[in-house]
Design a protein around this motif. Structure first.
Motif, PDB file in Angstrom:
ATOM      1  N   HIS A  20       0.793  -1.231   0.000  1.00 37.57           N
ATOM      2  CA  HIS A  20       0.000   0.000   0.000  1.00 37.57           C
ATOM      3  C   HIS A  20       0.828   1.286   0.000  1.00 37.57           C
ATOM      4  O   HIS A  20       0.302   2.355   0.293  1.00 37.57           O
ATOM      5  CB  HIS A  20      -0.967   0.022   1.192  1.00 37.57           C
ATOM      6  N   ILE A  21       2.104   1.173  -0.320  1.00 38.53           N
ATOM      7  CA  ILE A  21       2.931   2.381  -0.340  1.00 38.53           C
ATOM      8  C   ILE A  21       3.999   2.206  -1.415  1.00 38.53           C
ATOM      9  O   ILE A  21       4.483   1.100  -1.650  1.00 38.53           O
ATOM     10  CB  ILE A  21       3.579   2.638   1.042  1.00 38.53           C
ATOM     11  N   ALA A  22       4.305   3.289  -2.104  1.00 39.65           N
ATOM     12  CA  ALA A  22       5.253   3.215  -3.213  1.00 39.65           C
ATOM     13  C   ALA A  22       6.626   2.757  -2.733  1.00 39.65           C
ATOM     14  O   ALA A  22       7.041   3.055  -1.611  1.00 39.65           O
ATOM     15  CB  ALA A  22       5.366   4.572  -3.895  1.00 39.65           C
ATOM     16  N   ALA A 106       2.290  -5.115   8.249  1.00 33.78           N
ATOM     17  CA  ALA A 106       3.010  -4.292   7.276  1.00 33.78           C
ATOM     18  C   ALA A 106       2.063  -3.305   6.600  1.00 33.78           C
ATOM     19  O   ALA A 106       2.384  -2.124   6.430  1.00 33.78           O
ATOM     20  CB  ALA A 106       3.675  -5.183   6.229  1.00 33.78           C
ATOM     21  N   ALA A 107       0.869  -3.789   6.209  1.00 36.26           N
ATOM     22  CA  ALA A 107      -0.104  -2.920   5.559  1.00 36.26           C
ATOM     23  C   ALA A 107      -0.588  -1.821   6.501  1.00 36.26           C
ATOM     24  O   ALA A 107      -0.738  -0.657   6.099  1.00 36.26           O
ATOM     25  CB  ALA A 107      -1.288  -3.752   5.068  1.00 36.26           C
ATOM     26  N   HIS A 120      -0.732  13.911   1.009  1.00 34.97           N
ATOM     27  CA  HIS A 120      -0.136  12.733   0.373  1.00 34.97           C
ATOM     28  C   HIS A 120      -1.251  11.768   0.008  1.00 34.97           C
ATOM     29  O   HIS A 120      -2.171  11.553   0.793  1.00 34.97           O
ATOM     30  CB  HIS A 120       0.848  12.055   1.331  1.00 34.97           C
ATOM     31  N   PRO A 121      -1.219  11.190  -1.203  1.00 33.17           N
ATOM     32  CA  PRO A 121      -2.258  10.223  -1.575  1.00 33.17           C
ATOM     33  C   PRO A 121      -2.375   9.119  -0.538  1.00 33.17           C
ATOM     34  O   PRO A 121      -1.380   8.579  -0.067  1.00 33.17           O
ATOM     35  CB  PRO A 121      -1.748   9.670  -2.925  1.00 33.17           C
ATOM     36  N   GLY A 122      -3.595   8.804  -0.175  1.00 36.60           N
ATOM     37  CA  GLY A 122      -3.810   7.784   0.836  1.00 36.60           C
ATOM     38  C   GLY A 122      -3.913   6.404   0.230  1.00 36.60           C
ATOM     39  O   GLY A 122      -3.409   6.145  -0.864  1.00 36.60           O
ATOM     40  N   THR A 123      -4.574   5.514   0.931  1.00 39.98           N
ATOM     41  CA  THR A 123      -4.722   4.135   0.495  1.00 39.98           C
ATOM     42  C   THR A 123      -6.119   3.659   0.875  1.00 39.98           C
ATOM     43  O   THR A 123      -6.662   4.076   1.911  1.00 39.98           O
ATOM     44  CB  THR A 123      -3.672   3.223   1.165  1.00 39.98           C
TER      45      THR A 123
END
Length: 208
Positions: A20-22, A106-107, A120-123
């Motif tokens: 879920h993160i770049a 981790a997620a 910042h773009p979320g998830t």
């Protein structure tokens, strides 16, 4: 397989997904790497943590017995412990790579990091923490926000160096007596910085 001659934790982080993160190339330039694991058994479980700099220097190892109510909660307790130890051994603003072998943990870590950043773009991932975790998730979030930047990677359990520490804390109790270390990793080279040629080249004349 880890590249020959590179630090184990850095290799694992570089090779593993960060849910879920770049995970762009610059993400790999961490100052410290923290691997944690928690175990649960009816007869008693344990918490394990391993910390290294990006240069592969060991900062700390921890192996403690613990009575978590289940394996999921043990994973959160282990991360909380590892972050506490790292916070005490690292400078302010350190960039950290977290390695765990628990998908939801981790997620949740990465979702919490994204949620804390304005603009910042979320998830779409919704954080869901086991109720029995108690205040450990709050402690984890507080520690995460105290570092300069954090990302969590999901690694296989059989490659997690904290796994044996958590599963046999009595056998590895000696690691808790290792000398305290607070190390600053060597600063990485800055792209485009001036490079000084070796004497064999710098001494050459224009006509050579």
């Amino acid at each position: 397989m880890a590249a020959h001659g590179r630090p184990d934790l850095r290799d694992l982080f570089d090779e593993s997904p960060t849910p879920h993160i770049a995970h762009p190339p610059r993400t790999h330039h961490r100052d410290f790497y923290l691997a944690t694991d928690g175990s649960f058994r009816e007869s008693g479980g344990g918490l394990g943590a391993v910390i290294e700099t990006r240069d592969g220097e060991r900062v700390a190892r921890v192996a403690l017995s613990d009575q978590a109510p289940d394996n999921n909660v043990a994973e959160y307790r282990a991360l909380h412990l590892g972050l506490d130890v790292l916070a005490a051994r690292s400078p302010a603003g350190a960039r950290v790579g977290v390695l765990v072998d628990h998908d939801d943990l981790a997620a949740n870590v990465n979702a919490a990091i994204l949620a804390a950043r304005g603009g910042h773009p979320g998830t779409p991932h919704r954080v869901s923490v086991p109720r029995a975790t108690g205040l450990h998730w709050r402690g984890i979030r507080a520690r995460l926000h105290g570092f300069g930047e954090v990302r969590a990677a999901r690694i296989p359990s059989d490659r997690n160096p904290a796994h044996p520490l958590a599963n046999a804390p009595g056998r590895y109790a000696h690691v808790n007596g290792e000398p305290d270390r607070c190390l600053r990793p060597e600063a990485p080279g800055t792209p485009g910085e001036e490079r000084i040629p070796p004497p064999s080249r710098s001494d050459r004349g224009a006509g050579d």
